[in-house]
Design a protein around this motif. Sequence first.
Motif, PDB file in Angstrom:
ATOM      1  N   GLU A 265       0.788  -1.129   0.072  1.00 50.39           N
ATOM      2  CA  GLU A 265       0.078  -0.013  -0.130  1.00 50.39           C
ATOM      3  C   GLU A 265       0.975   1.369  -0.001  1.00 50.39           C
ATOM      4  OE1 GLU A 265      -3.661  -2.029   2.585  1.00 50.39           O
ATOM      5  OE2 GLU A 265      -2.410  -0.328   3.435  1.00 50.39           O
ATOM      6  N   VAL A 266       2.300   1.181   0.072  1.00 54.63           N
ATOM      7  CA  VAL A 266       3.009   2.299   0.309  1.00 54.63           C
ATOM      8  C   VAL A 266       4.081   2.316  -0.832  1.00 54.63           C
ATOM      9  CG1 VAL A 266       2.757   2.383   2.731  1.00 54.63           C
ATOM     10  CG2 VAL A 266       4.753   1.293   1.784  1.00 54.63           C
ATOM     11  N   ARG A 267       4.754   3.428  -1.086  1.00 60.89           N
ATOM     12  CA  ARG A 267       5.631   3.492  -2.048  1.00 60.89           C
ATOM     13  C   ARG A 267       6.882   4.611  -1.720  1.00 60.89           C
ATOM     14  NH1 ARG A 267       5.032   8.187  -5.117  1.00 60.89           N
ATOM     15  NH2 ARG A 267       2.996   8.962  -4.700  1.00 60.89           N
ATOM     16  N   ARG A 268       7.914   4.523  -2.523  1.00 59.98           N
ATOM     17  CA  ARG A 268       8.925   5.355  -2.255  1.00 59.98           C
ATOM     18  C   ARG A 268       8.705   6.714  -2.459  1.00 59.98           C
ATOM     19  NH1 ARG A 268      13.864   2.833  -0.922  1.00 59.98           N
ATOM     20  NH2 ARG A 268      13.857   0.638  -1.136  1.00 59.98           N
ATOM     21  N   PRO A 269       8.749   7.902  -1.885  1.00 61.99           N
ATOM     22  CA  PRO A 269       8.685   9.143  -2.500  1.00 61.99           C
ATOM     23  C   PRO A 269       9.491   9.471  -3.671  1.00 61.99           C
ATOM     24  CG  PRO A 269      10.408   9.354  -0.532  1.00 61.99           C
ATOM     25  CD  PRO A 269       9.705   7.906  -0.520  1.00 61.99           C
ATOM     26  N   GLY A 270       8.693  10.238  -4.471  1.00 61.43           N
ATOM     27  CA  GLY A 270       9.239  10.586  -6.069  1.00 61.43           C
ATOM     28  C   GLY A 270       9.546  12.175  -5.824  1.00 61.43           C
TER      29      GLY A 270
END
Length: 371
Positions: A265-270
């Motif tokens: 549900e989460v991802r690395r910041p772009g």
Amino acid sequence: MATVIGVRFKKAGKVYYFDPDGIWPHPGDYVIVETARGVEFGEVVTGSRTVSDAQIVAPLKKVIRVATEEDVNRAESNEKREKEAFTICQEKIAKHKLDMKLVSVEYTFDNSKIIFYFTANGRVDFRDLVKDLASVFKIRIELRQIGVRDEAKMLGGLGSCGRQICCGAFLGDFQPVSIKMAKEQNLSLNPTKISGQCGRLMCCLKYEQDNYEQVLKRVPRVGKDIVTPDGVGVITEINAIKERIKVRIRVDDDSFDVREYAIDEVRRPGPGDAAAVREAPKADRRRARPQPESAPEEENAEDETKKKRYPHQKAPKNLSTEQFLEKLKETGGAMPAHPGQHRRRRSRGGRSGEGAPAKGETPAPQAVDPE
């Protein structure tokens, strides 16, 4: 590619490949094979199969025959003789007062050699011991020093989990284990909790390490920013087993909340994502002490005092021979005064009397004060 069968010579020992040579035994059968140490008695653990040449240690030895009843009886007889040899060797070690610990004894199948396994802190001179053992057994003697992990494998025992230790049950080879694995698995770094019977790191730390590495590669480290469905937050905890993380998110202007999310549900910041708002550190009341207010005039006076330097008092200058003679002429033959001269004379006079010259010495002329 070659067709081989797997044979094991010891319980939980390493599996070696052999050429069946037209003999097709089943797993659980005993066979007689040719090895580098001679003829050996082993158990088949894997049936015939095809393996690549990279997995084979050349030259590939062949299976001589399937073990007969006589071969099995001979192997059992060797086990009984090993126990007797163990007792005799222990007595010889105590007789020679050697700093070594006997672990196990092994007879070769053809009774051509006895191998004694031992542990020691350093190198041991066992030449006299070998001579005594050879005179008793009348066959070739070999003493082999092993490590603590091999010792635990031979002796066996129970681990902290309550089951038989892995190296004594099914592990054929020892895998390298590092303290980094314990850190990534969030284990206590207490040596008594992560060490096995051998005193080294437990082999079971290697089992789940691949899964931990795969999960930790999918998310940033603890303390880094992460983008969640509720906004950008800071990672506070990672549970690699459940594949869930805990994130601190700012919900209001003055409050923060810790929420749990699945890794999917989460991802690395772009580059287009804003930075997470972090909680301000709390002030330490024990160290923060209020400073008394002082007038600006007092502060300036203290600064001037610190800047002001006082010259050191110069040490008395010792006169050379020429200067002393010139000074003596100026004073008309009187001894020139020297700071500390009276003090030195008092200390010298105290050795042979209070101010009196020693026997056989000429009293020195006294300094004349012009005042």
